[in-house]
Each structure stands twice: as structure tokens, then as C-alpha cells.
Design a protein around this motif. Structure first.
Motif, short mmCIF file in Angstrom:
data_model
loop_
_atom_site.label_atom_id
_atom_site.label_comp_id
_atom_site.label_asym_id
_atom_site.label_seq_id
_atom_site.Cartn_x
_atom_site.Cartn_y
_atom_site.Cartn_z
N SER A 265 0.82 -1.21 0.09
CA SER A 265 0.11 -0.02 0.09
C SER A 265 0.71 1.26 0.10
N PHE A 266 2.10 1.32 0.66
CA PHE A 266 2.99 2.50 0.84
C PHE A 266 3.27 2.79 -0.83
N LEU A 267 3.74 1.77 -1.59
CA LEU A 267 4.11 1.95 -2.82
C LEU A 267 2.99 2.49 -3.86
N VAL A 268 1.75 1.93 -3.57
CA VAL A 268 0.75 2.54 -4.47
C VAL A 268 0.23 3.93 -4.04
N ASN A 269 0.30 4.10 -2.64
CA ASN A 269 -0.19 5.68 -2.37
C ASN A 269 1.09 6.43 -2.58
N SER A 270 2.30 6.35 -2.70
CA SER A 270 3.09 7.04 -3.16
C SER A 270 3.29 7.41 -4.48
N ALA A 271 2.98 6.41 -5.13
CA ALA A 271 2.89 6.65 -6.76
C ALA A 271 1.76 7.57 -7.11
N ALA A 272 0.79 7.38 -6.38
CA ALA A 272 -0.45 8.33 -6.55
C ALA A 272 -0.53 9.62 -6.09
N LEU A 273 0.29 9.86 -4.96
CA LEU A 273 0.60 11.06 -4.17
C LEU A 273 1.70 11.97 -5.34
N PHE A 274 2.79 11.33 -5.61
CA PHE A 274 3.44 12.05 -6.43
C PHE A 274 2.96 12.19 -7.87
N ALA A 275 2.21 11.52 -8.32
CA ALA A 275 1.43 11.74 -9.65
C ALA A 275 0.59 13.02 -9.60
N GLY A 276 -0.06 13.29 -8.25
CA GLY A 276 -0.86 14.35 -8.38
C GLY A 276 -0.09 15.77 -7.88
N CYS A 277 1.22 15.77 -7.78
CA CYS A 277 1.95 16.68 -7.26
C CYS A 277 1.98 18.06 -8.29
N PHE A 278 2.27 17.68 -9.35
CA PHE A 278 2.37 18.63 -10.37
C PHE A 278 1.22 19.36 -10.63
N PRO A 279 0.24 18.67 -10.96
CA PRO A 279 -1.36 19.05 -11.31
C PRO A 279 -1.73 20.00 -9.92
N ALA A 280 -1.48 19.59 -8.91
CA ALA A 280 -1.67 20.32 -7.75
C ALA A 280 -1.06 21.86 -7.42
N VAL A 281 0.21 21.67 -7.93
CA VAL A 281 1.18 22.79 -7.49
C VAL A 281 1.06 23.85 -8.80
N SER A 282 1.12 23.28 -9.98
CA SER A 282 1.53 24.03 -11.07
C SER A 282 0.53 25.09 -11.35
N PRO A 283 -0.65 25.31 -11.06
CA PRO A 283 -1.56 26.66 -11.09
C PRO A 283 -1.00 27.63 -10.22
N PHE A 284 -0.49 27.43 -8.96
CA PHE A 284 0.12 28.58 -8.28
C PHE A 284 1.52 28.80 -8.87
N LEU A 285 2.35 28.14 -9.56
CA LEU A 285 3.31 28.53 -9.87
C LEU A 285 3.30 29.32 -11.29
N LEU A 286 2.10 28.91 -12.00
CA LEU A 286 1.79 29.74 -13.13
C LEU A 286 1.20 31.07 -12.87
N LEU A 287 0.52 31.45 -11.76
CA LEU A 287 0.09 32.55 -11.31
C LEU A 287 1.28 33.11 -10.95
N ARG A 288 2.15 32.61 -10.07
CA ARG A 288 3.20 33.58 -9.73
C ARG A 288 4.34 33.70 -10.82
N CYS A 289 4.29 33.24 -11.81
CA CYS A 289 5.12 33.19 -13.21
C CYS A 289 4.64 34.15 -14.24
N ASP A 290 3.31 34.54 -13.63
CA ASP A 290 2.65 35.80 -14.64
C ASP A 290 3.41 37.07 -14.21
N PHE A 291 4.18 37.59 -14.89
CA PHE A 291 4.96 38.61 -14.68
C PHE A 291 4.47 40.04 -14.41
N SER A 292 3.10 40.21 -14.76
CA SER A 292 2.42 41.32 -14.41
C SER A 292 1.35 40.85 -13.39
N ALA A 293 2.00 41.25 -12.04
CA ALA A 293 1.26 40.52 -11.11
C ALA A 293 -0.35 40.98 -10.82
#
Length: 313
Positions: A265-293
Motif C-alpha cells: 500500500s505504501f508504494l501504491v499510495n506514494s505513486a498516486a501522491l507524486f502523480a498528483g503533485c504537479f497538477p496540484a502545484v502548477s496553477p500556483f506556479l503559473l500564477l506566480r510566473c505571470d510577470f504582471s502580478a
């Protein structure tokens, strides 16, 4: 229910809710600018599809993984498992290709007039929409056989090689077929990753060279704030490094799941957790990367007169 299962469920729930809220906020932002009649940038269409792909990925994998962590193991039928895993794979693929397309388009935009990419500056915006739709079609076609490898836990079929993911199971159709299909999917992902790294490295090089050329201008500026080129370089490196970091970790766990016959279960949960990290973090990075805040809050900022170099980034 064990305390570890509750903790894992809370982690998945937090990741899913934060990711869905971030992508929903990013999508609403572009819809607001569109319906208020503001002139959208060429990259806004890419970011809109990226948020939709991330939203789809988190819904199809994050919600089901959260329910399974809280003890709901057999809540999906065989058709439900096939559909959700298929939509998750399509959303994940479009998320990768959209990030790649965003980096390539930005590299073309800021390329100097003497560069080989200069002639693509006028043509590139015309092909953005078709490129995005092509990525959707490509990943929908390449993942069409993915449901053959997934089955519900309520399925009456018996398979000799079957892996339990908590709420669904995966089956093997032979090592040769599994390796060929995995190689096909990996080829698309690695190609997008290579293009994105090349485009990001090219942008960093162009920004660094531009900074050197105008260094005497920045020296006369008494403001302690860093130059626009430095901020742009840091934001590009942050986005790319985050993507590469989570993508590599996700691939490592996916390879382990493919090799190990009975993953815990640890391997299964870890794979699912890291698979969802970028989709969860990317919108905040994209908002931050918009150079006209302030552009994130008021639509009329788009009509301000700012340097073309900064606006195109």
C-alpha cells in the motif's frame, strides 16, 4: 480504520482540494478576462487547457484515491475503473504536452531577430490552437488500449497476474505487450520533457545574454529590486525544475509498480501522491510566473503600456 489510513486520506484530500481550487481559480481567471472583452495573450489558451487537464487528472485520481484511503475500497464498477483510469491518463498526458508547448512558444517569442526561430514568431500563434487539440487527440488515441489493463475489483473475471490498487486492479497481457505499450507512452512523455528542457534552457540563455547587454542600465537604477530578466529566469527555472522533479519521482514509482508483482500500500499510495503533485502545484506556479502580478486581479491591466519584452513572457 488505522491511524495511518486516516493520515493518508487527509493528505490525499488536502492535495486534491488545493489542486482543484488552484486550477479552478486559474480557469476562472482566464474566463473572466475573455468575457470582459480583454485581449488575451497567445499563451492564455495553453494555460486554460493546462488547467482543464490538471483538473481532470486530480478529479479522476485524487478523489478516488482519497475515498479508498478512508476505507471505501469497492465503490467502482469495472466500467468506472476503466473510464477513470483512461481519463486520468489523458489528463496527465495533456498536462505534460501543454507545459511543453508553453515553454516552446515562450522560447520562440523571446528569441532574437537574428535567430533561426525568429521567422516562427508570426506563425507560432496561428498554430497554438491546433497544437493543443492535436495533443488531446494524440493522448486519447494512445491511451485507448489502457482500459484493457484495468479492471474493477468486483469483476468476475479471473486473471493470473493482477495488481491491487485498493479500489481497482490492473492486469498483465504478457511482458512483451506490456513493455511495448509502456515504451510508447514513455516515448511521448520523454519527448515532451526533452523539448521543454531545451526551450527552458534556451530562454534562460537569452535572458542572461539580454541582461548582460543592458547591465549598464541596471547599474544606474538605485532600486534594490532585481531586474526583470533575473525574475523571469528564476520563474522559468522554478517551473521547469518543479515539473522535472515531480515527473521523475512519479516515473520511478510507476516503474516500481510495473516491476513488482504484489506492491504494498505504501508504494501504491506514494505513486498516486507524486502523480498528483504537479497538477496540484502548477496553477500556483503559473500564477506566480505571470510577470504582471496585478493582471491576476484586474482585467484592465492588460491595456497598460508595458515593455513588449516583459509582456510577451
Amino acid at each position: 480504520m488505522a491511524a495511518s489510513d486516516v493520515a493518508i486520506g487527509i493528505i490525499f484530500l488536502s492535495q486534491t482540494m488545493v489542486g482543484i481550487w488552484g486550477n479552478f481559480h486559474l480557469l476562472c481567471h482566464f474566463l473572466f478576462l475573455y468575457f470582459t472583452g480583454c485581449k488575451l495573450r497567445s499563451t492564455d489558451l495553453i494555460l486554460t487547457h493546462l488547467s482543464v487537464a490538471n483538473f481532470l487528472t486530480l478529479l479522476c485520481r485524487g478523489v478516488t484515491q482519497t475515498m479508498a484511503a478512508f476505507g471505501l475500497k469497492d465503490f467502482l464498477s469495472d466500467f468506472g475503473c476503466k473510464l477513470l483510469f483512461y481519463l486520468h491518463r489523458v489528463g496527465r498526458g495533456v498536462s505534460i504536452s501543454s507545459t511543453c508547448l508553453l515553454s516552446v512558444f515562450q522560447a520562440i517569442t523571446i528569441s532574437p531577430s537574428i535567430s533561426r526561430l525568429a521567422e516562427l514568431k508570426v506563425k507560432a500563434p496561428k498554430y497554438i490552437q491546433s497544437s493543443i487539440y492535436l495533443s488531446w487527440i494524440l493522448y486519447m488515441l494512445t491511451n485507448v488500449i489502457f482500459p484493457l489493463y484495468v479492471t474493477g475489483k468486483w469483476s468476475n473475471k479471473n486473471f493470473t497476474s493482477q495488481k491491487d490498487f485498493g479500489y481497482c486492479s490492473s492486469i498483465s497481457h504478457g511482458k512483451t505487450r506490456d513493455i511495448l505499450y509502456a515504451a510508447l507512452l514513455s516515448f511521448l512523455d520523454v519527448s515532451c520533457l526533452g523539448l521543454m528542457l531545451w526551450a527552458s534552457s534556451f530562454m534562460v540563455f537569452i535572458l542572461y545574454r539580454h541582461k548582460k547587454r543592458v547591465q549598464h542600465i541596471h547599474r544606474t537604477n538605485a532600486s534594490p529590486r532585481s531586474s526583470p530578466e533575473s525574475r523571469a529566469t528564476k520563474n522559468i527555472l522554478l517551473l521547469v525544475s518543479t515539473f522535472v522533479y515531480f515527473y521523475i519521482l512519479s516515473c520511478m514509482f510507476q516503474v516500481c509498480l510495473s516491476v513488482i508483482n504484489n506492491p504494498n500500500s505504501f508504494l501504491v499510495n506514494s505513486a498516486a501522491l507524486f502523480a498528483g503533485c504537479f497538477p496540484a502545484v502548477s496553477p500556483f506556479l503559473l500564477l506566480r510566473c505571470d510577470f504582471s502580478a496585478s493582471r491576476l486581479c484586474f482585467a484592465w491591466v492588460r491595456n497598460r503600456k508595458t515593455p513588449d519584452f516583459i509582456r510577451k513572457i
